[in-house]
Scaffold this motif. Structure first.
Motif, PDB file in Angstrom:
ATOM      1  N   THR A 116       0.865  -1.174   0.000  1.00 44.68           N
ATOM      2  CA  THR A 116       0.000   0.000   0.000  1.00 44.68           C
ATOM      3  C   THR A 116       0.902   1.225   0.000  1.00 44.68           C
ATOM      4  OG1 THR A 116      -0.128   0.045   2.408  1.00 44.68           O
ATOM      5  CG2 THR A 116      -1.843  -1.186   1.235  1.00 44.68           C
ATOM      6  N   ILE A 117       0.376   2.311  -0.490  1.00 49.95           N
ATOM      7  CA  ILE A 117       1.147   3.543  -0.546  1.00 49.95           C
ATOM      8  C   ILE A 117       0.221   4.693  -0.178  1.00 49.95           C
ATOM      9  CG2 ILE A 117       0.771   3.862  -3.024  1.00 49.95           C
ATOM     10  CD1 ILE A 117       3.764   4.768  -3.133  1.00 49.95           C
ATOM     11  N   GLU A 118       0.769   5.675   0.491  1.00 44.28           N
ATOM     12  CA  GLU A 118      -0.053   6.764   1.015  1.00 44.28           C
ATOM     13  C   GLU A 118      -0.736   7.565  -0.084  1.00 44.28           C
ATOM     14  OE1 GLU A 118      -2.111   9.243   3.414  1.00 44.28           O
ATOM     15  OE2 GLU A 118      -1.150   7.345   3.931  1.00 44.28           O
ATOM     16  N   CYS A 119      -0.030   7.886  -1.159  1.00 48.46           N
ATOM     17  CA  CYS A 119      -0.668   8.662  -2.217  1.00 48.46           C
ATOM     18  C   CYS A 119       0.088   8.478  -3.528  1.00 48.46           C
ATOM     19  CB  CYS A 119      -0.700  10.147  -1.855  1.00 48.46           C
ATOM     20  SG  CYS A 119      -1.625  11.135  -3.057  1.00 48.46           S
ATOM     21  N   LEU A 120      -0.650   8.249  -4.584  1.00 44.97           N
ATOM     22  CA  LEU A 120      -0.064   8.142  -5.922  1.00 44.97           C
ATOM     23  C   LEU A 120      -0.422   9.342  -6.784  1.00 44.97           C
ATOM     24  CD1 LEU A 120      -0.511   4.324  -6.570  1.00 44.97           C
ATOM     25  CD2 LEU A 120       1.655   5.568  -6.359  1.00 44.97           C
ATOM     26  N   GLY A 121      -1.051  10.331  -6.209  1.00 43.37           N
ATOM     27  CA  GLY A 121      -1.290  11.593  -6.900  1.00 43.37           C
ATOM     28  C   GLY A 121      -2.368  11.568  -7.967  1.00 43.37           C
ATOM     29  N   GLY A 122      -3.292  10.648  -7.867  1.00 41.67           N
ATOM     30  CA  GLY A 122      -4.360  10.592  -8.857  1.00 41.67           C
ATOM     31  C   GLY A 122      -5.726  10.639  -8.200  1.00 41.67           C
ATOM     32  N   CYS A 123      -5.899  11.561  -7.282  1.00 39.32           N
ATOM     33  CA  CYS A 123      -7.122  11.610  -6.481  1.00 39.32           C
ATOM     34  C   CYS A 123      -8.393  11.714  -7.318  1.00 39.32           C
ATOM     35  CB  CYS A 123      -7.049  12.769  -5.500  1.00 39.32           C
ATOM     36  SG  CYS A 123      -5.686  12.604  -4.325  1.00 39.32           S
ATOM     37  N   GLY A 124      -8.320  12.313  -8.462  1.00 44.58           N
ATOM     38  CA  GLY A 124      -9.490  12.446  -9.320  1.00 44.58           C
ATOM     39  C   GLY A 124      -9.805  11.186 -10.109  1.00 44.58           C
ATOM     40  N   TRP A 125      -8.937  10.188 -10.030  1.00 43.91           N
ATOM     41  CA  TRP A 125      -9.095   8.951 -10.799  1.00 43.91           C
ATOM     42  C   TRP A 125      -8.989   7.726  -9.909  1.00 43.91           C
ATOM     43  CZ3 TRP A 125      -5.726  12.921 -12.074  1.00 43.91           C
ATOM     44  CH2 TRP A 125      -6.159  13.741 -13.124  1.00 43.91           C
TER      45      TRP A 125
END
Length: 155
Positions: A116-125
């Motif tokens: 798991t990873i905290e954020c992949l920067g694609g919150c809109g997708w």
């Protein structure tokens, strides 16, 4: 070219060795089977005239550095708020079932690491899944069997 010589070449691009730590760790990780062993950390530290403890502190803070061996295929599921609301937990559970490995572990045959990873920067997708640093968008639990089938065919 050795890792040390690559890092020395890289170091010349930065006014301060501290600024070269992250790209140097990336080089070392790539040359050491996808993870940073204690020897790899010491190699980076030596090449940059830094302490191994400092290099380890950077490597242990950021998600993109791995301090344990990883599988040949690395699957990461974003768990940040947007992805969590879009069903990230169900996606993780589906990958666990399909790959036969728990999140945070590597399969016995060494083919797959699921994390798991905290954020992949694609919150809109959301939900975003990174497979060997290539992002897949809007992944749902129902998509996972097909993704794993593709991964097994490619491996």
């Amino acid at each position: 070219m050795t890792v040390a010589s690559e890092i020395q070449k890289l170091r010349k691009q930065y006014p301060d060795a501290l600024s070269a730590v992250m790209p140097a760790l990336r080089i070392a990780q790539g040359e050491h089977g996808g993870w940073l062993s204690p020897d790899a950390i010491r190699e980076v530290a030596s090449a940059l005239d830094l302490t191994p403890a400092y290099c380890l502190s950077i490597a242990s803070f950021y998600d993109q550095y791995y301090l344990e061996p990883v599988g040949r295929t690395h699957v990461e599921v974003c768990t940040n708020v947007s992805c969590a609301l879009a069903g990230a937990q169900q996606v993780i559970e589906a990958f666990e079932r399909e790959l036969g490995v728990s999140a945070g572990s590597t399969s016995e045959d060494g083919r797959f690491t699921l994390g798991t990873i905290e954020c992949l920067g694609g919150c809109g997708w959301a939900t975003v899944v990174a497979i060997d640093n290539r992002h897949r968008l809007r992944v749902g639990a129902a998509d996972v069997p097909g993704i794993v089938e593709e991964l097994r065919a490619d491996a």
